[in-house]
Write a protein that holds these residues in place. Structure first.
Motif, PDB file in Angstrom:
ATOM      1  N   GLU A 156       0.757  -1.124   0.096  1.00  0.00           N
ATOM      2  CA  GLU A 156      -0.002   0.045  -0.113  1.00  0.00           C
ATOM      3  C   GLU A 156       0.713   1.272  -0.030  1.00  0.00           C
ATOM      4  N   MET A 157       1.779   1.166   0.846  1.00  0.00           N
ATOM      5  CA  MET A 157       2.826   2.353   0.789  1.00  0.00           C
ATOM      6  C   MET A 157       3.606   2.520  -0.583  1.00  0.00           C
ATOM      7  N   GLN A 158       3.887   1.394  -1.384  1.00  0.00           N
ATOM      8  CA  GLN A 158       4.410   1.698  -2.695  1.00  0.00           C
ATOM      9  C   GLN A 158       3.363   2.194  -3.584  1.00  0.00           C
ATOM     10  N   ARG A 159       2.304   1.871  -3.511  1.00  0.00           N
ATOM     11  CA  ARG A 159       1.180   2.412  -4.338  1.00  0.00           C
ATOM     12  C   ARG A 159       0.941   3.949  -3.888  1.00  0.00           C
ATOM     13  N   TYR A 160       0.886   4.290  -2.678  1.00  0.00           N
ATOM     14  CA  TYR A 160       0.592   5.821  -2.244  1.00  0.00           C
ATOM     15  C   TYR A 160       1.924   6.543  -2.659  1.00  0.00           C
ATOM     16  N   ALA A 161       3.268   5.947  -2.601  1.00  0.00           N
ATOM     17  CA  ALA A 161       4.348   6.810  -2.920  1.00  0.00           C
ATOM     18  C   ALA A 161       4.137   7.084  -4.754  1.00  0.00           C
ATOM     19  N   ALA A 162       3.882   6.143  -5.360  1.00  0.00           N
ATOM     20  CA  ALA A 162       3.724   5.994  -6.792  1.00  0.00           C
ATOM     21  C   ALA A 162       2.588   7.050  -7.295  1.00  0.00           C
ATOM     22  N   MET A 163       1.640   7.109  -6.451  1.00  0.00           N
ATOM     23  CA  MET A 163       0.571   8.180  -6.832  1.00  0.00           C
ATOM     24  C   MET A 163       1.049   9.483  -6.687  1.00  0.00           C
ATOM     25  N   GLY A 165       4.629  10.333  -7.252  1.00  0.00           N
ATOM     26  CA  GLY A 165       5.656  10.711  -7.934  1.00  0.00           C
ATOM     27  C   GLY A 165       7.064  10.283  -6.907  1.00  0.00           C
ATOM     28  N   LEU A 166       6.989   9.450  -5.857  1.00  0.00           N
ATOM     29  CA  LEU A 166       7.892   9.602  -4.883  1.00  0.00           C
ATOM     30  C   LEU A 166       8.602   8.104  -4.799  1.00  0.00           C
ATOM     31  N   ASP A 167       9.514   8.147  -4.397  1.00  0.00           N
ATOM     32  CA  ASP A 167      10.527   6.747  -4.078  1.00  0.00           C
ATOM     33  C   ASP A 167       9.989   6.442  -2.566  1.00  0.00           C
ATOM     34  N   PRO A 168       9.262   5.347  -2.469  1.00  0.00           N
ATOM     35  CA  PRO A 168       8.524   4.859  -1.048  1.00  0.00           C
ATOM     36  C   PRO A 168       9.726   4.821   0.077  1.00  0.00           C
ATOM     37  N   GLU A 169      10.875   4.582  -0.545  1.00  0.00           N
ATOM     38  CA  GLU A 169      11.952   4.588   0.525  1.00  0.00           C
ATOM     39  C   GLU A 169      12.572   6.104   1.188  1.00  0.00           C
ATOM     40  N   VAL A 170      12.129   6.914   0.148  1.00  0.00           N
ATOM     41  CA  VAL A 170      12.449   8.225   0.622  1.00  0.00           C
ATOM     42  C   VAL A 170      11.174   8.823   1.349  1.00  0.00           C
ATOM     43  N   ALA A 171      10.083   8.566   0.623  1.00  0.00           N
ATOM     44  CA  ALA A 171       8.845   9.235   1.358  1.00  0.00           C
ATOM     45  C   ALA A 171       8.597   8.705   2.625  1.00  0.00           C
ATOM     46  N   PHE A 172       8.951   7.382   3.020  1.00  0.00           N
ATOM     47  CA  PHE A 172       8.434   6.734   4.576  1.00  0.00           C
ATOM     48  C   PHE A 172       9.723   6.664   5.220  1.00  0.00           C
ATOM     49  N   HIS A 173      10.979   7.121   4.810  1.00  0.00           N
ATOM     50  CA  HIS A 173      12.094   6.940   5.504  1.00  0.00           C
ATOM     51  C   HIS A 173      12.355   5.591   6.039  1.00  0.00           C
ATOM     52  N   GLN A 174      12.116   4.605   5.171  1.00  0.00           N
ATOM     53  CA  GLN A 174      12.382   3.142   5.422  1.00  0.00           C
ATOM     54  C   GLN A 174      11.684   2.605   6.600  1.00  0.00           C
ATOM     55  N   LEU A 175      10.537   3.215   6.698  1.00  0.00           N
ATOM     56  CA  LEU A 175       9.699   2.762   7.797  1.00  0.00           C
ATOM     57  C   LEU A 175      10.260   2.912   9.347  1.00  0.00           C
ATOM     58  N   LYS A 176      11.196   3.837   9.514  1.00  0.00           N
ATOM     59  CA  LYS A 176      12.052   4.128  10.749  1.00  0.00           C
ATOM     60  C   LYS A 176      11.553   5.559  11.090  1.00  0.00           C
TER      61      LYS A 176
END
Length: 398
Positions: A156-163, A165-176
């Motif tokens: 779901e986070m990958q889908r949200y980030a793609a919507m 235009g962001l890399d999910p690892e950057v947008a969500f700080h590797q879930l940390k």
């Protein structure tokens, strides 16, 4: 001091325990001449506007009572998934709304951390995460929520980030958690961490309380009896049998009992009540606690901190495992008696009340903690920290 007027946006969920503590902070920011935007559902729009914020109407996908009833399994996984799905459903509205009026900082409740983290990165503005219900761990792992839930969350986070235009690892700080975000905790520092590691980005401001409208103030009874406030908050309050249990526990004792049943409960559901018991769907707690000698509650942070700010000891009936750590800290501080979910009964509640009344150390410990809480800074300190963080600007990641 902050340089110039700022525009700050708050994101939250439609739940009083999360939203209410922020309104004193909003009020303080507005009082200083800053502009606050705050998305709010219809149920909370008037309350948010009363603090001076500009309300952005939206419809939420989250319903705390529907989605998180007492006994919810894998509560944390459902919170995290609910938060990212809220972002998927609402972020395009917010992004469009602020397209020509970008805020200077984003302030977000931990429940909607994915919205706050993503928009902070997308808009390149400083972020502030709020901890209204304890300093919980920011690092999401499979061990914390289970492999299946973790895989679903990552998808779901990958889908949200793609919507967006962001890399999910950057947008969500590797879930940390965002390492550069300011973290404001609505607890005093003596509580320290509960189940999270903290660093110098954490600021413990204690409860942030708004001044009460004198016309809404509760008046104590002419009988002069000691007052007990009973509340199960707004998420786990739809349990009339537990309210009746509290009434039974106090029956025959020389107390005046004030019960706030909260939304979704008809006071009539409690059945016939003694003359010294009054019920309300809602009432301002501050004026009750000014006169109260005891609070019986489910251990929600808002009620607990208001009670301690007023110097009122507690009987705590945790309704969720997530509330257990706070409850046990209160017991360790000597300001509460805690009754576990499997041990809750009228006789156990009555025994806890009598124990508190007989133990002079409880009152002394409660007075001491009250002074510590009041010295934490509250809404004034929270506003100071938010503005200073906004002034420092966005930190560009390497």
């Amino acid at each position: 001091m902050s340089s110039g007027n700022r525009h700050i946006v708050f994101f939250n969920i439609p739940a009083p325990g999360h939203l209410t503590p922020t309104l004193a902070v909003v009020e303080e920011l507005v009082r200083r001449g800053h502009r606050v935007s705050y998305p709010a559902t219809e149920a909370f729009a008037k309350e948010v506007a009363s603090a001076g914020a500009t309300v952005i109407p939206y419809e939420s996908t989250i319903d705390m009572q529907r989605d998180f009833p007492p006994g919810t399994d894998n509560w944390l996984a459902k919170v995290l998934l609910g938060g990212v799905r809220e972002g998927i459903a609402t972020t395009s509205l917010f992004d469009d709304h602020f397209a020509d009026d970008r805020p200077d900082a984003v302030v977000y409740d931990g429940f909607v951390r994915w919205i706050g983290e993503l928009l902070g990165e997308k808009w390149q503005i400083p972020a502030v995460r709020l901890f209204p219900v304890g300093c919980v761990s920011q690092h999401v792992t499979p061990a914390a929520i289970g492999d299946a839930a973790y895989a679903e969350l990552r998808g779901e986070m990958q889908r949200y980030a793609a919507m967006n235009g962001l890399d999910p690892e950057v947008a969500f700080h590797q879930l940390k958690g965002d390492p550069e975000a300011l973290k404001i905790v609505f607890y005093p520092s003596r509580f320290g961490y509960i189940d999270a590691e903290t660093d110098d980005k954490f600021v413990f401001v204690g409860p942030c309380l708004r001044a009460e409208d004198p016309e809404q103030a509760w008046q104590p009874p002419a009988s002069g009896k000691p007052v007990a406030l009973v509340s199960l908050g707004t998420s786990f309050n739809q349990q009339p049998e537990l309210f009746r249990m509290c009434v039974e526990a106090l029956e025959g004792l020389p107390w005046h009992v004030v019960i706030a049943v909260g939304p979704g409960v008809d006071p009539a559901d409690l059945g016939p009540l003694p003359a010294d018991v009054e019920t309300h769907t809602w009432l301002p707690f501050s004026s009750v606690l000014e006169h109260a000698r005891l609070t019986i509650c489910s251990g929600g942070t808002g009620t607990v901190m208001q009670a301690l700010h007023a110097g009122t000891p507690l009987v705590v009936l945790p309704q969720l495992a997530a509330a257990d750590n706070l409850a046990h800290q209160l017991a360790d501080f000597g300001v509460a008696r805690v009754i576990g979910r499997d041990e809750t009964s009228a006789s156990a509640i009555r025994a806890a009340i009598l124990d508190i009344e007989a133990d002079g150390r409880v009152q002394a410990a409660t007075r001491d903690l009250r002074e510590h809480i009041r010295a934490s800074g509250g809404a004034v300190r929270a506003a100071d920290e938010i503005l200073a963080h906004a002034d420092r600007g966005f930190v560009v990641r390497p």
